[in-house]
Scaffold this motif. Structure first.
Motif, PDB file in Angstrom:
ATOM      1  N   PHE A   1       0.844  -1.192   0.000  1.00  0.00           N
ATOM      2  CA  PHE A   1       0.000   0.000   0.000  1.00  0.00           C
ATOM      3  C   PHE A   1       0.883   1.248   0.000  1.00  0.00           C
ATOM      4  CE2 PHE A   1      -2.830  -2.876   2.757  1.00  0.00           C
ATOM      5  CZ  PHE A   1      -3.411  -3.455   1.637  1.00  0.00           C
ATOM      6  N   ASN A   2       2.130   1.079  -0.406  1.00  0.00           N
ATOM      7  CA  ASN A   2       3.147   2.110  -0.320  1.00  0.00           C
ATOM      8  C   ASN A   2       3.157   2.972  -1.586  1.00  0.00           C
ATOM      9  OD1 ASN A   2       5.944   3.257  -0.663  1.00  0.00           O
ATOM     10  ND2 ASN A   2       6.225   2.320   1.339  1.00  0.00           N
ATOM     11  N   HIS A   3       3.183   4.278  -1.394  1.00  0.00           N
ATOM     12  CA  HIS A   3       3.101   5.214  -2.506  1.00  0.00           C
ATOM     13  C   HIS A   3       4.306   5.116  -3.444  1.00  0.00           C
ATOM     14  CE1 HIS A   3       1.142   8.820  -4.172  1.00  0.00           C
ATOM     15  NE2 HIS A   3       2.353   9.179  -4.523  1.00  0.00           N
ATOM     16  N   LEU A   4       5.480   4.861  -2.918  1.00  0.00           N
ATOM     17  CA  LEU A   4       6.671   4.749  -3.753  1.00  0.00           C
ATOM     18  C   LEU A   4       6.621   3.475  -4.588  1.00  0.00           C
ATOM     19  CD1 LEU A   4       9.492   5.675  -4.649  1.00  0.00           C
ATOM     20  CD2 LEU A   4      10.425   4.549  -2.622  1.00  0.00           C
TER      21      LEU A   4
ATOM     22  N   ASP B   1      15.688  11.575  -4.184  1.00  0.00           N
ATOM     23  CA  ASP B   1      16.735  10.680  -3.685  1.00  0.00           C
ATOM     24  C   ASP B   1      16.905   9.557  -4.700  1.00  0.00           C
ATOM     25  OD1 ASP B   1      18.343   8.836  -2.407  1.00  0.00           O
ATOM     26  OD2 ASP B   1      17.360   9.053  -0.462  1.00  0.00           O
ATOM     27  N   SER B   2      18.038   9.525  -5.370  1.00  0.00           N
ATOM     28  CA  SER B   2      18.255   8.536  -6.433  1.00  0.00           C
ATOM     29  C   SER B   2      18.170   7.107  -5.911  1.00  0.00           C
ATOM     30  CB  SER B   2      19.619   8.764  -7.097  1.00  0.00           C
ATOM     31  OG  SER B   2      20.672   8.648  -6.152  1.00  0.00           O
ATOM     32  N   GLU B   3      18.487   6.899  -4.627  1.00  0.00           N
ATOM     33  CA  GLU B   3      18.432   5.550  -4.072  1.00  0.00           C
ATOM     34  C   GLU B   3      16.996   5.039  -3.960  1.00  0.00           C
ATOM     35  OE1 GLU B   3      20.573   5.066  -0.457  1.00  0.00           O
ATOM     36  OE2 GLU B   3      22.451   5.894  -1.253  1.00  0.00           O
ATOM     37  N   CYS B   4      16.034   5.945  -3.934  1.00  0.00           N
ATOM     38  CA  CYS B   4      14.627   5.526  -3.901  1.00  0.00           C
ATOM     39  C   CYS B   4      14.166   4.984  -5.250  1.00  0.00           C
ATOM     40  CB  CYS B   4      13.735   6.688  -3.494  1.00  0.00           C
ATOM     41  SG  CYS B   4      13.881   7.179  -1.764  1.00  0.00           S
ATOM     42  N   GLN B   5      14.916   5.295  -6.304  1.00  0.00           N
ATOM     43  CA  GLN B   5      14.605   4.831  -7.668  1.00  0.00           C
ATOM     44  C   GLN B   5      13.204   5.247  -8.103  1.00  0.00           C
ATOM     45  OE1 GLN B   5      15.501   0.575  -7.430  1.00  0.00           O
ATOM     46  NE2 GLN B   5      17.555   0.970  -8.203  1.00  0.00           N
ATOM     47  N   SER B   6      12.823   6.448  -7.751  1.00  0.00           N
ATOM     48  CA  SER B   6      11.536   6.977  -8.192  1.00  0.00           C
ATOM     49  C   SER B   6      11.653   7.454  -9.635  1.00  0.00           C
ATOM     50  CB  SER B   6      11.109   8.139  -7.297  1.00  0.00           C
ATOM     51  OG  SER B   6      10.019   8.839  -7.859  1.00  0.00           O
ATOM     52  N   SER B   7      10.625   7.190 -10.426  1.00  0.00           N
ATOM     53  CA  SER B   7      10.647   7.655 -11.806  1.00  0.00           C
ATOM     54  C   SER B   7      10.594   9.180 -11.871  1.00  0.00           C
ATOM     55  CB  SER B   7       9.463   7.066 -12.566  1.00  0.00           C
ATOM     56  OG  SER B   7       8.254   7.364 -11.902  1.00  0.00           O
TER      57      SER B   7
ATOM     58  N   ALA C   1       9.989   7.136   8.801  1.00  0.00           N
ATOM     59  CA  ALA C   1      10.429   5.849   8.257  1.00  0.00           C
ATOM     60  C   ALA C   1      11.808   5.974   7.621  1.00  0.00           C
ATOM     61  CB  ALA C   1       9.428   5.345   7.230  1.00  0.00           C
ATOM     62  N   LYS C   2      12.049   7.087   6.935  1.00  0.00           N
ATOM     63  CA  LYS C   2      13.352   7.270   6.301  1.00  0.00           C
ATOM     64  C   LYS C   2      14.435   7.547   7.343  1.00  0.00           C
ATOM     65  CE  LYS C   2      15.772   9.532   2.517  1.00  0.00           C
ATOM     66  NZ  LYS C   2      15.722  10.489   1.391  1.00  0.00           N
ATOM     67  N   GLU C   3      14.091   8.320   8.354  1.00  0.00           N
ATOM     68  CA  GLU C   3      15.067   8.634   9.396  1.00  0.00           C
ATOM     69  C   GLU C   3      15.509   7.378  10.151  1.00  0.00           C
ATOM     70  OE1 GLU C   3      13.075  11.541  11.749  1.00  0.00           O
ATOM     71  OE2 GLU C   3      13.646  13.233  10.453  1.00  0.00           O
ATOM     72  N   SER C   4      14.607   6.456  10.345  1.00  0.00           N
ATOM     73  CA  SER C   4      14.937   5.258  11.126  1.00  0.00           C
ATOM     74  C   SER C   4      15.502   4.124  10.280  1.00  0.00           C
ATOM     75  CB  SER C   4      13.687   4.752  11.865  1.00  0.00           C
ATOM     76  OG  SER C   4      12.666   4.414  10.944  1.00  0.00           O
ATOM     77  N   GLY C   5      15.094   4.065   8.994  1.00  0.00           N
ATOM     78  CA  GLY C   5      15.531   2.919   8.193  1.00  0.00           C
ATOM     79  C   GLY C   5      15.996   3.227   6.794  1.00  0.00           C
ATOM     80  N   GLY C   6      16.176   4.503   6.457  1.00  0.00           N
ATOM     81  CA  GLY C   6      16.636   4.857   5.119  1.00  0.00           C
ATOM     82  C   GLY C   6      15.626   4.453   4.049  1.00  0.00           C
ATOM     83  N   VAL C   7      16.141   4.152   2.868  1.00  0.00           N
ATOM     84  CA  VAL C   7      15.271   3.782   1.758  1.00  0.00           C
ATOM     85  C   VAL C   7      14.517   2.491   2.070  1.00  0.00           C
ATOM     86  CG1 VAL C   7      15.197   3.103  -0.671  1.00  0.00           C
ATOM     87  CG2 VAL C   7      16.682   4.983   0.051  1.00  0.00           C
TER      88      VAL C   7
END
Length: 610
Positions: free
Chosen positions: A79-82, A167-173, A228-234
């Motif tokens: 159900f994640n937007h990314l 953030d390129s590591e997220c690999q978002s289009s 979520a990003k602060e605690s676990g990154g991508v």
């Protein structure tokens, strides 16, 4: 239910589509007999269906009530937007709980406010520009059956643009659309800054032709994704909103709350009474109280559910027309639309990770790709697969695109002799047994990958295989789960050729910042190039870039004409058919606010029950 007509880099990859079905054998007919048969059948079908495109009509007030029953092909992966950017089932779930900043009015051909209003500020002295957005004051991250409401602010948009898409590591289009090539060859980013809680501005380091296309976006809630990003990154971002959570704990700023998910069975949505969009009586959309989505991968089962009144609507395949249109019992209405603006295509893997395979040597030669286009019997596909209810897509841009040029059409049409000549010109010829072999005596044999649940793709692939076999080329059809296809395109690159399609119809020439430029992650035939692998791709990169920054319409037309011409000559994507659309809906719904056309498909967001 939601029908928002938007264009963004993210949208281009959100949904990869395929089309299809079961071959029927016909007696050998002349082309003239085919056309006469098709014309007669089309006239009969159209006489029994309703044509009702949306032409800007006002929607009438509705009333709340009813349950909309529909289906989807497969379970969402998250159900994640990314994650929704690369998974169509996840995208469907998420899109019901989010909203885009602005919308595009396909009738007036102009952008209109949606979740935000906009202003474009151009500074010709510095050759820069800004797009200033102001969010509506009635946007909330609401929670189901709860008084908890968190205001949607500019911080949500800025966080998503910088920390997720940026953030390129997220690999978002969306990442690829954030950078502009400057006149000196350097690259600069489109930046974003906060003005106040509701307003923010995108700063463009140079003037471009379509700044709204580059900045329109939807987004997730900062108060959840940031922690979520602060605690676990991508990995932390990707792990939230998994299908294991209680969906009622997710916030929504869209039309619906997701309240139930039973894997392999169904999803249940409830109307969001806080949604900002309202009718003329100030009643919030949607009017429907509940939406039940059953997970049904098999197409014939979907049709049976509709005929039994257990599903509200159904998109007809060509093979369904006789049984649905000609044998209707009055319980439903069938709408028709003109030919679709987009089409699926046949593409060949030119990625050098496969350079050790003979197929790579063939696929990188334009003459080979041109020959394959000449072996694509579109008339046969139209007759046997689409029942004569389609037409070939021979242009790159559709008619609504401001730079559509009817004189620019594909020149490599069905012609077996020409295909043989093109292949012979690069050293591929038949041996004494009629088997096609290349300059090193290697047999011409390769795979064609199609989607597992698409009967139209299977039948189209079968026709292609048959036509290729007539000149001694062996084609192996590989049927894969859709997600495996996506994995091949984005990760493994271990495919030969493929039938697939992209969502979005190319209304704007600069759509597809991750498709057409050689650096794009969906540059289908050879993605993620650090520099253009070929001269023609380098030229495409240049033209795509120049076209984005050319405001003068006449000068831009010259640029986009050349861009289209190169694609039509090089054939990296060989488009197939534009099919007419047919869509049926249960008559227990009031059809006053229902429209169906080839721009927006079925528009039911203002529907209400009789």
């Amino acid at each position: 239910m939601k029908c928002v007509f938007v264009f963004s880099a993210a949208l281009v990859t959100a949904i990869l589509c395929l089309f299809c079905f079961s071959c029927i054998k016909y007696e050998e007919l002349t082309l003239e007999e085919f056309e006469a048969l098709n014309a007669k059948g089309l006239a009969e079908i159209l006489a029994k269906t309703v044509s009702k495109p949306w032409l800007g009509q006002d929607f009438l007030p509705g009333k709340v009530g009813g349950s909309w029953r529909t289906v989807m092909n497969e379970d969402p992966k998250s159900f994640n937007h990314l994650i929704a950017e690369q998974d169509s089932s996840t995208s469907f779930v998420v899109s019901n709980m989010t909203d885009y900043l602005i919308d595009y009015d396909s009738v007036k051909r102009q952008w209109v406010s949606n979740a935000a209003s906009y202003q474009i500020v151009v500074d010709e002295v510095t050759n820069t520009m800004q797009v200033i957005y102001t969010l509506r004051d009635d946007l909330y991250w609401s929670y189901y059956n709860s008084e908890k409401k968190i205001k949607v602010t500019s911080d949500d948009v800025i966080f998503w643009y910088n920390e997720i898409e940026g953030d390129s590591e997220c690999q978002s289009s969306g990442y690829y659309g954030q950078f502009l090539l400057m006149s000196d060859g350097s690259e600069e980013r489109i930046t974003i800054r906060k003005i106040d809680d509701r307003s923010f501005a995108f700063h463009f380091p140079r003037i471009i032709a379509e700044p709204l296309l580059s900045t329109n976006m939807d987004f997730g809630p900062k108060h959840i994704y940031e922690s979520a990003k602060e605690s676990g990154g991508v990995d932390g971002i990707r792990s939230i909103f998994s299908v294991a959570i209680d969906p009622k704990t997710m916030p929504s700023m869209g039309e619906w709350f997701l309240t139930e998910y039973n894997p392999g069975q169904r999803l249940v949505y409830k109307r969001n009474p806080d949604y900002w969009k309202k009718d003329s009586n100030n009643l919030s959309l949607p009017f429907i109280e509940e939406m039940i989505v059953r997970i049904i991968p098999e197409e014939n089962t979907k049709l049976l559910l509709f005929k039994n009144g257990e599903s509200e609507s159904y998109s007809l395949r060509p093979e369904d027309l006789d049984g649905v249109v000609n044998r209707g019992d009055g319980s439903y209405t069938v709408f028709n639309s003109e030919g679709s603006l987009s089409a699926s295509f046949w593409t060949f893997n030119q990625n050098p990770v496969n350079s050790d395979k003979p197929k790579y040597d063939w696929f990188i030669k334009k003459e080979f790709r041109q020959a394959m286009s000449c072996l694509l019997n579109r008339n046969r596909i139209n007759t046997q697969v689409y029942r004569g209810l389609a037409e070939p897509k021979l242009n790159i841009y559709p008619e609504p695109n401001p730079f559509y040029n009817p004189e620019l059409t594909l020149q490599y049409l069905f012609d077996t002799e020409r295909a043989m000549e093109l292949l012979s010109g690069i050293g591929i010829k038949q041996d004494r047994r009629g088997v096609m072999r290349d300059w090193e005596d290697r047999r011409i044999e390769f795979d064609l990958t199609i989607r597992a649940d698409s009967s139209i793709s299977l039948d189209t692939a079968s026709i292609i295989r048959d036509e290729l076999s007539k000149i001694g080329i062996k084609l192996n059809i590989r049927v894969l789960d859709f997600q495996k296809q996506v994995q091949q395109l984005f990760t493994t690159f271990d495919w030969d050729s493929m039938l697939i399609g992209l969502s979005g119809s190319g209304i704007f020439p600069s759509q597809g910042s991750n498709v057409w430029p050689s650096s794009g992650n969906l540059h289908m035939w050879h993605p993620n190039q650090t520099k253009p692998a070929t001269e023609w791709e380098a030229r495409l990169d240049y033209l795509y870039n120049e076209g984005q920054y050319t405001i003068d319409k006449e000068k831009a037309q010259i640029i986009w004409d050349e861009f289209q011409s190169i694609l039509l000559e090089q054939c990296p994507l060989i488009y197939l058919m534009r099919s007419r659309g047919f869509w049926a809906i249960n008559n227990r719904w009031d059809l006053t606010n229902v429209y169906f056309d080839n721009m927006r498909s079925a528009q039911t967001n203002h529907i209400y029950i009789n």
